[in-house]
Design a protein around this motif. Structure first.
Motif, PDB file in Angstrom:
ATOM      1  N   ASN A   1       0.809  -1.197   0.000  1.00 41.25           N
ATOM      2  CA  ASN A   1       0.000   0.000   0.000  1.00 41.25           C
ATOM      3  C   ASN A   1       0.851   1.258   0.000  1.00 41.25           C
ATOM      4  O   ASN A   1       0.400   2.326  -0.425  1.00 41.25           O
ATOM      5  N   GLY A   2       2.099   1.108   0.496  1.00 42.13           N
ATOM      6  CA  GLY A   2       2.917   2.273   0.824  1.00 42.13           C
ATOM      7  C   GLY A   2       3.184   3.244  -0.296  1.00 42.13           C
ATOM      8  O   GLY A   2       3.348   4.437  -0.053  1.00 42.13           O
ATOM      9  N   SER A   3       3.257   2.769  -1.564  1.00 41.65           N
ATOM     10  CA  SER A   3       3.669   3.702  -2.616  1.00 41.65           C
ATOM     11  C   SER A   3       2.505   4.292  -3.398  1.00 41.65           C
ATOM     12  O   SER A   3       2.706   4.863  -4.464  1.00 41.65           O
TER      13      SER A   3
ATOM     14  N   VAL B   1       7.553   1.180  -8.666  1.00 44.06           N
ATOM     15  CA  VAL B   1       7.555   2.336  -7.758  1.00 44.06           C
ATOM     16  C   VAL B   1       7.329   1.851  -6.330  1.00 44.06           C
ATOM     17  O   VAL B   1       6.307   1.222  -6.030  1.00 44.06           O
ATOM     18  N   GLU B   2       8.324   2.122  -5.478  1.00 46.12           N
ATOM     19  CA  GLU B   2       8.274   1.654  -4.086  1.00 46.12           C
ATOM     20  C   GLU B   2       8.408   2.858  -3.150  1.00 46.12           C
ATOM     21  O   GLU B   2       9.023   3.865  -3.506  1.00 46.12           O
ATOM     22  N   ASP B   3       7.809   2.763  -1.984  1.00 45.29           N
ATOM     23  CA  ASP B   3       7.922   3.852  -1.010  1.00 45.29           C
ATOM     24  C   ASP B   3       9.289   3.857  -0.337  1.00 45.29           C
ATOM     25  O   ASP B   3       9.925   4.889  -0.193  1.00 45.29           O
ATOM     26  N   ILE B   4       9.734   2.652   0.086  1.00 45.34           N
ATOM     27  CA  ILE B   4      10.983   2.597   0.854  1.00 45.34           C
ATOM     28  C   ILE B   4      11.646   1.234   0.664  1.00 45.34           C
ATOM     29  O   ILE B   4      10.965   0.212   0.618  1.00 45.34           O
TER      30      ILE B   4
HETATM   31 MG    MG Z   1       5.607  -0.807   0.923  1.00 44.60          MG
END
Ligand code: MG
Ligand code: IMP
Length: 179
Positions: free
Chosen positions: A48-50, A102-105
């Protein structure tokens, strides 16, 4: 702007402001626009993060693209479980396509190294990774990240899509756990 926030039992302090994040996202998008000129990649949002980073990035892009979503889970609270469970897969055929993940972290790198391995089995034309954040000290798996927003210390962060027990994803800035 609040300097300190509380989510459940934990307090976090401001680390990256909304303006700093937006400026960096724009700079990354400018580079990606050059690299993907004349191509039509699948932008693969790792949920969900990105979801927020992806939404901001694609609105700066000036090449045609499609968006896909996959979901993995490895975190409980503020600790990685070291295991990744795939919860939601992709619908598109990716053979022969350019894929921009595409990733958040990137923390240990476990999630992404697994995602890339799985993608490679489907023979994409290319795979590149854009991650807003990278924790170099936490990295344990080999992940070649092409576009990095910020390298940050090995401390837990929330906001701009990142959560603490599902809270804080909606915050426009990024906050760091206060010790
Ligand atoms: Mg994530
Ligand atoms: P990795 O598999 O260890 O690289 O972990 C990657 C995933 O863990 C990221 O996609 C995030 O969802 C989550 N994660 C890692 N570090 C943090 C953090 O500091 N805050 C919130 N989520 C994190």
């Amino acid at each position: 702007m609040n300097e300190l926030i509380t989510l459940n039992d934990k307090t976090f302090e401001i680390y990256l402001t909304e303006a700093e994040i937006q400026a960096r996202v724009k700079a990354l998008a400018d580079r990606i626009n050059v690299d993907y000129k004349g191509r039509k990649p699948i932008v693969l949002c790792i949920l969900n993060g990105s979801f927020i980073f992806t939404a901001d990035l694609v609105r700066h892009f000036n090449f045609p693209l499609t968006v896909e979503f996959v979901r993995y889970s490895s975190y409980r609270g503020t600790e990685s479980t070291g295991r990744v469970t795939k919860i939601l897969g992709m619908k598109s055929e990716i053979a022969g396509k350019d894929v921009l993940i595409v990733e958040d972290i990137i923390d240990t790198g476990y999630t992404l190294s697994n995602a890339v391995k799985e993608l490679m089995r489907q023979h994409p034309a290319s795979v590149k990774i854009a991650s807003l954040l990278l924790k170099p000290e936490a990295l344990k798996h080999d992940v070649a990240c092409n576009y990095i927003g910020f390298s940050i210390p090995n401390k837990f962060v929330v906001g701009y899509g990142l959560d603490y027990d599902e809270l804080g994803r909606d915050l426009p800035s990024i906050y760091q756990l206060k010790e």
